[in-house]
Motif scaffolding. Sequence first.
Motif, PDB file in Angstrom:
ATOM      1  N   ALA A   1       0.947  -1.208   0.007  1.00  9.82           N
ATOM      2  CA  ALA A   1       0.057  -0.240   0.164  1.00  9.82           C
ATOM      3  C   ALA A   1       1.025   1.242   0.067  1.00  9.82           C
ATOM      4  CB  ALA A   1      -1.004  -0.071   1.375  1.00  9.82           C
ATOM      5  N   PHE A   2       0.639   2.232  -0.404  1.00  7.95           N
ATOM      6  CA  PHE A   2       1.064   3.606  -0.714  1.00  7.95           C
ATOM      7  C   PHE A   2       1.520   3.982   0.661  1.00  7.95           C
ATOM      8  CE2 PHE A   2       1.354   8.288  -0.797  1.00  7.95           C
ATOM      9  CZ  PHE A   2       2.144   8.418  -1.841  1.00  7.95           C
ATOM     10  N   ALA A   3       0.625   3.924   1.841  1.00  4.21           N
ATOM     11  CA  ALA A   3       0.934   4.366   3.055  1.00  4.21           C
ATOM     12  C   ALA A   3       2.020   3.571   3.606  1.00  4.21           C
ATOM     13  CB  ALA A   3      -0.416   4.232   3.999  1.00  4.21           C
ATOM     14  N   ASP A   4       2.152   2.293   3.312  1.00  5.92           N
ATOM     15  CA  ASP A   4       3.332   1.257   3.887  1.00  5.92           C
ATOM     16  C   ASP A   4       4.819   1.675   3.035  1.00  5.92           C
ATOM     17  OD1 ASP A   4       1.525   0.042   5.400  1.00  5.92           O
ATOM     18  OD2 ASP A   4       0.933  -1.514   3.914  1.00  5.92           O
TER      19      ASP A   4
ATOM     20  N   ASP B   1       4.238  12.211   1.129  1.00 11.44           N
ATOM     21  CA  ASP B   1       3.580  11.887   0.070  1.00 11.44           C
ATOM     22  C   ASP B   1       4.015  12.380  -1.356  1.00 11.44           C
ATOM     23  OD1 ASP B   1       1.748  10.695   1.676  1.00 11.44           O
ATOM     24  OD2 ASP B   1       0.247  12.395   1.819  1.00 11.44           O
ATOM     25  N   GLY B   2       4.337  13.463  -1.379  1.00  9.56           N
ATOM     26  CA  GLY B   2       4.752  14.216  -2.874  1.00  9.56           C
ATOM     27  C   GLY B   2       6.009  13.566  -3.263  1.00  9.56           C
ATOM     28  N   ASN B   3       6.933  13.452  -2.245  1.00  9.46           N
ATOM     29  CA  ASN B   3       8.059  12.658  -3.001  1.00  9.46           C
ATOM     30  C   ASN B   3       7.805  11.388  -3.270  1.00  9.46           C
ATOM     31  OD1 ASN B   3       9.940  14.708  -2.553  1.00  9.46           O
ATOM     32  ND2 ASN B   3      10.717  14.160  -0.428  1.00  9.46           N
ATOM     33  N   LEU B   4       6.945  10.779  -2.505  1.00  3.65           N
ATOM     34  CA  LEU B   4       6.713   9.106  -2.955  1.00  3.65           C
ATOM     35  C   LEU B   4       6.032   9.080  -4.236  1.00  3.65           C
ATOM     36  CD1 LEU B   4       6.468   6.116  -2.617  1.00  3.65           C
ATOM     37  CD2 LEU B   4       4.774   6.362  -0.925  1.00  3.65           C
ATOM     38  N   SER B   5       4.884   9.920  -4.457  1.00  5.89           N
ATOM     39  CA  SER B   5       4.259  10.042  -5.678  1.00  5.89           C
ATOM     40  C   SER B   5       5.245  10.459  -6.781  1.00  5.89           C
ATOM     41  CB  SER B   5       3.077  11.267  -5.714  1.00  5.89           C
ATOM     42  OG  SER B   5       2.247  10.819  -4.586  1.00  5.89           O
TER      43      SER B   5
END
Length: 127
Positions: free
Chosen positions: A39-42, A51-55
């Motif tokens: 999952a994105f959160a994991d 959130d922005g860097n991960l995206s």
Amino acid sequence: MSKTDNSAPFSYDGLDRVIHEKARLGLLTSLIAHPKGLAFADLKQLCGLTDGNLSRHLQVLQEAGLVEVTKGYEGNRPHTTCRLTKIGRRRFLDYLAVLERLVRDAAHAAGKEHVHLPHLGAVPSRA
């Protein structure tokens, strides 16, 4: 210059610039350990990203065909899952092989017989 050209043995052409970035290395390592995806959160928590860097990093990996991002819902809440593609898994394993060669070459140049890599075991030097 081809990969079989021995005139530049330390060029390490296999160090893929898409992969060879700290955050993306963390993402790919997390995903290779979880073949069904995360999952994105994991991923955000495991890699210590916003959130922005991960995206943004996921977008780069997705555009390169290394990662698949699936958006959906769990109940009424949005849920994003990320996983390595088959191509992504192969390219990452190829990248790791080049990194192992780099470590062996550096150890050989430093005059060591072998290098102990904590998770990969002993890597013998090139003779």
